[in-house]
Design an enzyme around this catalytic site. Sequence first.
Site, PDB file in Angstrom:
ATOM      1  N   ILE A   1       0.706  -1.143  -0.070  1.00  0.00           N
ATOM      2  CA  ILE A   1       0.038   0.121   0.142  1.00  0.00           C
ATOM      3  C   ILE A   1       0.848   1.075  -0.152  1.00  0.00           C
ATOM      4  CG2 ILE A   1      -2.119   1.026   1.025  1.00  0.00           C
ATOM      5  CD1 ILE A   1      -2.531  -1.623   2.606  1.00  0.00           C
ATOM      6  N   HIS A   2       1.487   1.685  -1.127  1.00  0.00           N
ATOM      7  CA  HIS A   2       2.749   2.405  -1.382  1.00  0.00           C
ATOM      8  C   HIS A   2       2.239   3.998  -0.718  1.00  0.00           C
ATOM      9  CE1 HIS A   2       4.351  -0.516  -3.999  1.00  0.00           C
ATOM     10  NE2 HIS A   2       3.121  -0.752  -4.638  1.00  0.00           N
TER      11      HIS A   2
END
Length: 305
Positions: A233-234
């Site tokens: 989940i950048h």
Amino acid sequence: MKKYPLILDCDPGVDDVFAILLAHVTPEIDLKAICSVSGNVDILKTTYNARLIAGLLDAPCIVAEGASRPLLREPPPLGTVHGRDGLGGYAHEFGEDRLHTLSALKALDVYRKILLESEEPVYIAAVGPLTNLAILFLAYPELKSKIAAVSIMGGGIRRGNITPYSEFNFHKDPEAADIVMKSGVKLLLCGLDVTLRATLTEKEINTMKAYQSEFSEFSMKILSSYTSKDTAIHDPCAILALTEPEKFVYEDQYVEIDTREGITRGMSYVDSRKSQEKKPNCRVFYDMDQGFFRKSILDALKPEV
């Protein structure tokens, strides 16, 4: 408490949702605007999604539409990681009455207005292609002095994800990334080197289920589709790097962007040869406290009692 007046530039996108969430709930952040850009999906969808998330959160900020295409190139094909609508196929679950009002001003004019009117330097978190920022720097270079720092989710010094060498956001608009890297503005870079550690486990998902709020249930749905293709989940990393840099491992370096076509298009790299020593233009984040990341996401989703 230090306050961060912030403009969030994004291309929602599942992981962008959590960047918006963190920017909204973090007490130190004063979220001034959300500006969309074409990236994970086209500009109509990223703008719609930005309006939807801002509306669901009742965020008291401006939402503005930004660039619909890269600076100089034909846009590459859209990816499939985020689903056809950008939110794993779940954007349709809400009616248009949940959408935040869209500003009559485009993103460039919103940037200009906020920067000119702010009595203190403004922070920018850019978690999509950097097209809007490049346009801002080209159109109004004098406004760079009004920017405290730009925290970027993009690039990767050691690896890529679209090609072996290039990360999606920089690959999408390498000329924009190049302009931003050469801008002279203070830059924080959360690339794949650190964001691939931004994961959630079954334990966090189970905690989300227990929250039983509208937003936590929505989050679980969009994550279920997204994490089957990308476990990281950048984008929230760019928010956390601003307010909690001590939770990260970083190094000040000189980062360059390859704008040539081919397998290295958009590649971000550091030339570490002593003979080519250059003054750092960027703080590059390489690692972080994974437990801190997970707790930050859960705390942001936790319903108010």
